[in-house]
Enzyme design. Structure first.
Site, PDB file in Angstrom:
ATOM      1  N   TYR A  18       4.895 -12.938  -3.390  1.00 28.88           N
ATOM      2  CA  TYR A  18       3.783 -12.992  -2.447  1.00 28.88           C
ATOM      3  C   TYR A  18       2.787 -11.849  -2.620  1.00 28.88           C
ATOM      4  O   TYR A  18       1.626 -12.001  -2.266  1.00 28.88           O
ATOM      5  CB  TYR A  18       4.310 -12.959  -1.000  1.00 28.88           C
ATOM      6  CG  TYR A  18       5.252 -14.088  -0.696  1.00 28.88           C
ATOM      7  CD1 TYR A  18       4.782 -15.390  -0.546  1.00 28.88           C
ATOM      8  CD2 TYR A  18       6.611 -13.868  -0.570  1.00 28.88           C
ATOM      9  CE1 TYR A  18       5.640 -16.447  -0.273  1.00 28.88           C
ATOM     10  CE2 TYR A  18       7.482 -14.921  -0.293  1.00 28.88           C
ATOM     11  CZ  TYR A  18       6.997 -16.202  -0.153  1.00 28.88           C
ATOM     12  OH  TYR A  18       7.855 -17.229   0.105  1.00 28.88           O
ATOM     13  N   ASP A  20       1.065 -10.144  -5.016  1.00 31.46           N
ATOM     14  CA  ASP A  20      -0.185 -10.264  -5.765  1.00 31.46           C
ATOM     15  C   ASP A  20      -1.149 -11.215  -5.060  1.00 31.46           C
ATOM     16  O   ASP A  20      -2.329 -10.910  -4.880  1.00 31.46           O
ATOM     17  CB  ASP A  20       0.092 -10.766  -7.186  1.00 31.46           C
ATOM     18  CG  ASP A  20       1.117  -9.919  -7.905  1.00 31.46           C
ATOM     19  OD1 ASP A  20       0.779  -8.794  -8.284  1.00 31.46           O
ATOM     20  OD2 ASP A  20       2.262 -10.378  -8.073  1.00 31.46           O
ATOM     21  N   TYR A 188      13.319  -7.608  -0.079  1.00 34.99           N
ATOM     22  CA  TYR A 188      13.858  -8.242  -1.271  1.00 34.99           C
ATOM     23  C   TYR A 188      15.380  -8.304  -1.104  1.00 34.99           C
ATOM     24  O   TYR A 188      15.933  -7.623  -0.229  1.00 34.99           O
ATOM     25  CB  TYR A 188      13.525  -7.404  -2.517  1.00 34.99           C
ATOM     26  CG  TYR A 188      12.052  -7.202  -2.780  1.00 34.99           C
ATOM     27  CD1 TYR A 188      11.226  -8.262  -3.120  1.00 34.99           C
ATOM     28  CD2 TYR A 188      11.495  -5.926  -2.718  1.00 34.99           C
ATOM     29  CE1 TYR A 188       9.873  -8.071  -3.372  1.00 34.99           C
ATOM     30  CE2 TYR A 188      10.140  -5.717  -2.970  1.00 34.99           C
ATOM     31  CZ  TYR A 188       9.337  -6.793  -3.298  1.00 34.99           C
ATOM     32  OH  TYR A 188       8.012  -6.589  -3.540  1.00 34.99           O
ATOM     33  N   ARG A 253       8.242  -4.567   2.510  1.00 31.77           N
ATOM     34  CA  ARG A 253       8.518  -4.520   1.073  1.00 31.77           C
ATOM     35  C   ARG A 253       7.208  -4.618   0.285  1.00 31.77           C
ATOM     36  O   ARG A 253       6.170  -5.032   0.812  1.00 31.77           O
ATOM     37  CB  ARG A 253       9.432  -5.675   0.673  1.00 31.77           C
ATOM     38  CG  ARG A 253       8.743  -7.022   0.714  1.00 31.77           C
ATOM     39  CD  ARG A 253       9.678  -8.163   0.381  1.00 31.77           C
ATOM     40  NE  ARG A 253       8.947  -9.240  -0.287  1.00 31.77           N
ATOM     41  CZ  ARG A 253       9.448 -10.441  -0.536  1.00 31.77           C
ATOM     42  NH1 ARG A 253      10.680 -10.732  -0.171  1.00 31.77           N
ATOM     43  NH2 ARG A 253       8.728 -11.359  -1.166  1.00 31.77           N
ATOM     44  N   GLU A 255       3.751  -4.334  -1.543  1.00 35.10           N
ATOM     45  CA  GLU A 255       2.484  -3.645  -1.287  1.00 35.10           C
ATOM     46  C   GLU A 255       1.782  -4.134  -0.023  1.00 35.10           C
ATOM     47  O   GLU A 255       1.409  -3.328   0.828  1.00 35.10           O
ATOM     48  CB  GLU A 255       1.540  -3.795  -2.485  1.00 35.10           C
ATOM     49  CG  GLU A 255       0.206  -3.088  -2.299  1.00 35.10           C
ATOM     50  CD  GLU A 255      -0.632  -3.020  -3.566  1.00 35.10           C
ATOM     51  OE1 GLU A 255      -1.867  -3.116  -3.469  1.00 35.10           O
ATOM     52  OE2 GLU A 255      -0.058  -2.859  -4.660  1.00 35.10           O
ATOM     53  N   SER A 257       2.712  -5.978   2.781  1.00 39.50           N
ATOM     54  CA  SER A 257       3.359  -5.709   4.072  1.00 39.50           C
ATOM     55  C   SER A 257       3.529  -4.212   4.303  1.00 39.50           C
ATOM     56  O   SER A 257       3.528  -3.745   5.445  1.00 39.50           O
ATOM     57  CB  SER A 257       4.715  -6.426   4.159  1.00 39.50           C
ATOM     58  OG  SER A 257       5.608  -5.983   3.163  1.00 39.50           O
TER      59      SER A 257
END
Length: 352
Positions: A18, A20, A188, A253, A255, A257
């Site tokens: 998600y 990128d 993750y 986790r 970038e 969020s």
């Protein structure tokens, strides 16, 4: 004389599930909504957008599948070309850029890092080895001299009208219990999670019940003692902000969020995207060195990222002391130009 809207193409290759796509969609929307740019977002995998922005097809950004047809017409390139995270546009597009009457402003939007070298590298030019094109590196960052962070103009107004009770009712969550600690968990796969859940079970009590909200989890809801584990549907970007506001502590986790947790001005735990040879731990330490509560956060953050053992009781005891520095950090970051505004200024100076 009114200038025509800037045309901008953003290219995104989905590497993380998600992250990128989330960053590129957020930037594309800001450029279109807040700055009036005509934006096309080229993605090699549209699946993440169906969850991040289910109504994206009706939005202000034209989303296109990538790869696209070749050869590329020279009159179909944009004035600003952004390649996200060094994905590089298709060769046919680059050739068309070189054949345009005026070379576009070409940016490589880099990954976010708190490392000290970022400010020195931000904005540096890189000539194409063969074509009459110039690319600039655009680095998001936390310090002055970097590209800043993505933050929408309506963020504060949305937060000021947020109704936590209505949010909880929508997702069939009971009202807060006296003394309840509400935690969001977006991570993750992590081998430390089982130990953390056991620690939560041992820590939770009638005086301090613990409710953990897990967006996107496929596990069933369960209650163990005074710990409640509650799955939520995967939340679109704007609804995910609401989840962060509704919680006392947020596990995040990657970038996107990670940045949203900082704007939420709540204590948070970051699981950084793992890299070869533990390069990600350098980035983790660099951020902790900047954050006003970095020393207090460090032991638990490192343990959540695989270095050392989790000590939930000690971390939980220190949670109240993290609230003020979290608010101060968010206020400090918000006092600087946001990434989209800085990027627009950078490009307009080169389009004169």
């Amino acid at each position: 004389m009114t200038r025509k809207p800037i045309r901008c193409d953003i290219f995104c290759a989905v590497v993380d599930n998600y992250g990128d796509a989330a960053v590129c969609w957020r930037l594309a929307c800001q450029l279109a909504i807040e700055h009036g740019w005509r934006v096309r977002l080229w993605m090699d995998d549209l699946a993440p957008l169906h969850q991040l922005a289910p109504d994206y097809a009706a939005g202000p950004v034209a989303v296109r599948p990538w790869p696209a047809p070749a050869p590329w017409p020279a009159d179909d390139t944009a004035e600003v070309v952004i390649e996200a995270f060094a994905c590089e546009p298709p060769p046919a597009y680059i050739e068309a850029m070189a054949g345009s009457a005026r070379a576009p402003v070409w940016l490589n939007l880099e990954y976010l890092s708190a490392e000290s070298w970022v400010a020195d590298s931000h904005g540096l030019p890189s000539p194409h080895p063969r074509l009459p094109l110039l690319k600039h590196f655009y680095f998001p960052g936390f310090a002055a001299g970097t590209g800043g962070l993505l933050r929408e103009r309506d963020y504060d107004s949305r937060r000021s009208t947020f109704d936590e009770m209505a949010f909880r009712a929508e997702f069939a969550l009971p009202p807060r219990l006296p003394g309840e600690l509400t935690v969001s968990l977006f991570s993750y796969p992590n081998p430390a999670l089982a130990d953390l859940i056991r620690a939560w079970v041992a820590w939770a009590s009638p005086e301090r019940p613990l409710r953990v909200l897990r967006p996107g989890s496929k596990e069933a809801a369960r209650t163990i003692g005074h710990l409640s584990l509650q799955p939520l549907p995967f939340l679109p970007q704007r609804r995910y902000d609401e989840l962060l506001w509704a919680c006392d502590l947020n596990f995040v986790r990657g970038e996107d969020s990670f940045v949203r947790a900082q704007w939420a001005a709540r204590p948070f735990i970051w699981q950084i995207y793992p890299q070869a040879e533990d390069a990600h731990l350098v980035k983790l330490e660099a951020f902790l060195a900047l954050h006003p509560a970095g020393a207090a956060l460090r032991p638990f953050w490192l343990a959540w990222n695989g270095i050392g053992s989790l000590d939930w009781p000690t971390f939980a005891t220190g949670l109240p002391a993290l609230e003020a520095p979290s608010r101060h950090w968010a206020k400090t970051l918000a006092s600087r130009p946001d990434l989209a505004s800085g990027l627009v200024k950078f490009c307009l100076e080169r389009l004169k």
